[in-house]
Design a protein around this motif. Sequence first.
Motif, PDB file in Angstrom:
ATOM      1  N   SER A  83       0.830  -1.203   0.000  1.00 14.95           N
ATOM      2  CA  SER A  83       0.000   0.000   0.000  1.00 14.95           C
ATOM      3  C   SER A  83       0.863   1.251   0.000  1.00 14.95           C
ATOM      4  O   SER A  83       0.536   2.240  -0.651  1.00 14.95           O
ATOM      5  CB  SER A  83      -0.982  -0.014   1.179  1.00 14.95           C
ATOM      6  N   ARG A  84       1.978   1.229   0.705  1.00 15.11           N
ATOM      7  CA  ARG A  84       2.929   2.355   0.676  1.00 15.11           C
ATOM      8  C   ARG A  84       3.436   2.551  -0.749  1.00 15.11           C
ATOM      9  O   ARG A  84       3.463   3.664  -1.276  1.00 15.11           O
ATOM     10  CB  ARG A  84       4.102   2.095   1.617  1.00 15.11           C
ATOM     11  N   ASP A  85       3.838   1.456  -1.393  1.00 16.36           N
ATOM     12  CA  ASP A  85       4.391   1.541  -2.742  1.00 16.36           C
ATOM     13  C   ASP A  85       3.364   2.042  -3.745  1.00 16.36           C
ATOM     14  O   ASP A  85       3.686   2.843  -4.624  1.00 16.36           O
ATOM     15  CB  ASP A  85       4.941   0.186  -3.163  1.00 16.36           C
ATOM     16  N   ALA A  86       2.121   1.611  -3.609  1.00 14.30           N
ATOM     17  CA  ALA A  86       1.065   2.082  -4.507  1.00 14.30           C
ATOM     18  C   ALA A  86       0.833   3.576  -4.319  1.00 14.30           C
ATOM     19  O   ALA A  86       0.628   4.308  -5.293  1.00 14.30           O
ATOM     20  CB  ALA A  86      -0.229   1.304  -4.259  1.00 14.30           C
ATOM     21  N   GLU A  87       0.880   4.047  -3.080  1.00 13.65           N
ATOM     22  CA  GLU A  87       0.701   5.476  -2.819  1.00 13.65           C
ATOM     23  C   GLU A  87       1.877   6.282  -3.354  1.00 13.65           C
ATOM     24  O   GLU A  87       1.693   7.380  -3.882  1.00 13.65           O
ATOM     25  CB  GLU A  87       0.487   5.740  -1.332  1.00 13.65           C
ATOM     26  N   VAL A  88       3.082   5.761  -3.243  1.00 19.40           N
ATOM     27  CA  VAL A  88       4.241   6.447  -3.813  1.00 19.40           C
ATOM     28  C   VAL A  88       4.040   6.618  -5.315  1.00 19.40           C
ATOM     29  O   VAL A  88       4.232   7.711  -5.860  1.00 19.40           O
ATOM     30  CB  VAL A  88       5.550   5.685  -3.508  1.00 19.40           C
ATOM     31  N   GLU A  89       3.627   5.568  -5.997  1.00 23.84           N
ATOM     32  CA  GLU A  89       3.410   5.646  -7.447  1.00 23.84           C
ATOM     33  C   GLU A  89       2.294   6.644  -7.791  1.00 23.84           C
ATOM     34  O   GLU A  89       2.410   7.399  -8.748  1.00 23.84           O
ATOM     35  CB  GLU A  89       3.100   4.267  -8.023  1.00 23.84           C
ATOM     36  N   ARG A  90       1.224   6.653  -6.998  1.00 20.74           N
ATOM     37  CA  ARG A  90       0.119   7.578  -7.245  1.00 20.74           C
ATOM     38  C   ARG A  90       0.579   9.026  -7.094  1.00 20.74           C
ATOM     39  O   ARG A  90       0.277   9.888  -7.930  1.00 20.74           O
ATOM     40  CB  ARG A  90      -1.038   7.288  -6.276  1.00 20.74           C
ATOM     41  N   VAL A  91       1.343   9.299  -6.038  1.00 19.64           N
ATOM     42  CA  VAL A  91       1.794  10.663  -5.775  1.00 19.64           C
ATOM     43  C   VAL A  91       2.836  11.101  -6.813  1.00 19.64           C
ATOM     44  O   VAL A  91       2.847  12.262  -7.231  1.00 19.64           O
ATOM     45  CB  VAL A  91       2.317  10.777  -4.319  1.00 19.64           C
ATOM     46  N   LEU A  92       3.670  10.170  -7.269  1.00 23.96           N
ATOM     47  CA  LEU A  92       4.605  10.506  -8.351  1.00 23.96           C
ATOM     48  C   LEU A  92       3.843  10.899  -9.612  1.00 23.96           C
ATOM     49  O   LEU A  92       4.222  11.855 -10.293  1.00 23.96           O
ATOM     50  CB  LEU A  92       5.535   9.330  -8.639  1.00 23.96           C
ATOM     51  N   ALA A  93       2.769  10.192  -9.900  1.00 23.91           N
ATOM     52  CA  ALA A  93       1.960  10.513 -11.082  1.00 23.91           C
ATOM     53  C   ALA A  93       1.298  11.889 -10.963  1.00 23.91           C
ATOM     54  O   ALA A  93       1.000  12.524 -11.981  1.00 23.91           O
ATOM     55  CB  ALA A  93       0.896   9.436 -11.305  1.00 23.91           C
TER      56      ALA A  93
END
Length: 132
Positions: A83-93
Amino acid sequence: MSLAIVNICIDCADPHALGTFWGEVLGIPLASDDAPGDDEVGLDLPSGQALLFLRVPEGKVVKNRLHLCLAPPEVDPTRVGASRDAEVERVLALGATVVDDLRQPDGKGWVVLADPAGNEFCVIRPAEEQAG
């Protein structure tokens, strides 16, 4: 007697643009009367405080002395850190950039990101993962 935090202020060149970015990150819309060109815009946090974005003439030149640590609200039960990794990817986008990736192979660690104005913040694991 003690004091309470009312606002957390972030200096920036474009309050509306940065407020919009953070509104997307946090899932909180800007107030309906906040508009491009405003010198101050804000996000009302669920805790009762506000995150305010204030126009200043100078740019950011050094590392923040204060930063936010953000965690996803839920754990992905299939993989530690997912879930941390998915949020990192979302925020990078949304426009953030990676400053330092401190994730470890076992799922521990965090990622230091910067918002579009260069302000650092961290994305950490959910509390349930940290406790486990």
